[in-house]
Design a protein around this motif. Structure first.
Motif, PDB file in Angstrom:
ATOM      1  N   GLY A 138       0.802  -1.212   0.000  1.00 33.10           N
ATOM      2  CA  GLY A 138       0.000   0.000   0.000  1.00 33.10           C
ATOM      3  C   GLY A 138       0.838   1.265   0.000  1.00 33.10           C
ATOM      4  N   ARG A 167      -7.698  -2.700  -2.050  1.00 33.61           N
ATOM      5  CA  ARG A 167      -8.390  -2.602  -0.768  1.00 33.61           C
ATOM      6  C   ARG A 167      -9.888  -2.821  -0.960  1.00 33.61           C
ATOM      7  N   SER A 208      -4.375  -4.762   3.488  1.00 41.36           N
ATOM      8  CA  SER A 208      -4.321  -3.589   4.377  1.00 41.36           C
ATOM      9  C   SER A 208      -5.477  -3.559   5.370  1.00 41.36           C
ATOM     10  N   SER A 222      -8.615  -3.999   5.175  1.00 43.70           N
ATOM     11  CA  SER A 222      -9.554  -3.017   4.628  1.00 43.70           C
ATOM     12  C   SER A 222     -11.020  -3.408   4.729  1.00 43.70           C
ATOM     13  N   TYR A 259      -5.813   2.384   7.715  1.00 45.54           N
ATOM     14  CA  TYR A 259      -6.870   1.408   7.963  1.00 45.54           C
ATOM     15  C   TYR A 259      -7.327   1.527   9.407  1.00 45.54           C
TER      16      TYR A 259
END
Length: 281
Positions: free
Chosen positions: A16, A87, A122, A124, A155
């Motif tokens: 990311g 994500r 991540s 998400s 996040y």
């Protein structure tokens, strides 16, 4: 106490931190280092006598089928990290369903093992994706480890439970959030990744001991193959914050991991999920 050990299998250019400076269309032209790093991790785990879960991108599995067979052949769990690290909150419900279905098929074909676990890129899955757990349940996943119950600039779902919960009423799906610790009434990340790499080892050891001994719950710990690779290329034009997060303490990560493997009992995430499912039945 059996703690969950996991590796988020993505290459150094898929993170990311670099998503705005490295285009997905360019990935196939970049030197891949994920296989050599995963082989080093397999050796580390073998030396320590531990099993783990490898949450793997479908994109990676498609290009490294022999690696997938080696991981599964060593007794580790193959689980999904989605297709290409998009994500969840950027996909929408229909695209998310297609993403995890596509990834699962490639992971199962390349590894020869069933895929029952998922981790969102991540972490998400959060308040913006109320449909995500339902889609996972509909596709038959047994567990997810996709929630970070903290506040973070990339996040976080601060209101989520800290420990395993059932996110979909009437479904068997278990969510196992990445580990956090309570310090003076505040929640801090304690489940690996950059937190583990950047701070002194003793902080993580203390936090996991608190979770195990004081709260009587397993930890869910993760790291990435690129985190043990100090020789990886440097993205000089990436933002300073991204470079600091990505490159700091790469040279000490492997040594810290070896200490961690010796200090606690570790196992696959599906084994931890089964125990947590029985607890929450």
């Amino acid at each position: 106490m059996l703690n969950g050990l996991s590796v988020d299998v993505e290459d150094w250019f898929q993170v990311g931190a670099f998503e705005k400076v490295i285009d997905r269309a360019d990935w196939d032209g970049i030197d891949r280092r994920v296989e050599r790093n995963c082989d080093a991790i397999l050796q580390m785990f073998g030396d320590a006598g531990v099993k783990a879960t490898f949450f793997t991108l479908g994109w990676v599995a498609e290009r490294h089928p022999a690696m997938m067979r080696r991981i599964a052949g060593a007794g580790h769990e193959i689980a999904s990290h989605g297709w290409d690290h998009a994500r969840v909150f950027t996909l929408g419900e229909a695209a998310f369903a297609q993403d995890i279905d596509r990834a699962r098929k490639v992971l199962e074909d390349t590894s020869g093992s069933a895929v029952t676990g998922y981790r969102a890129p991540s972490f998400s899955i959060d308040v913006r994706t109320p449909w995500a757990h339902r889609v996972l349940a509909e596709q038959g996943y047994a567990y997810s480890s996709s929630v970070a119950p903290i506040v973070h600039d990339h996040y976080g779902w601060r209101e989520a439970p800290r420990f395993a919960f059932r996110p979909v009423a009437g479904a068997d799906l278990i969510e196992i959030p990445v580990t956090t610790a309570e310090v003076a009434g505040r929640r801090m990340a304690a489940g690996g990744g950059g937190f583990f790499r950047l701070l002194p080892y003793g902080v993580s050891r203390w936090a996991i001991r608190q979770v195990n001994a004081r709260e009587g719950r397993p930890a869910a710990f993760y790291f990435h193959p690129w985190e043990i690779d100090p020789a990886q290329p440097r993205m000089a034009h990436a933002p300073l914050r991204s470079r600091l997060r990505h490159y700091t303490n790469l040279s000490v990560m492997a040594g810290k991991l070896r200490r961690l493997l010796g200090d606690f009992q570790w196992g696959r995430m599906d084994d931890v999920a089964a125990r947590e499912a029985a607890r929450t039945a």
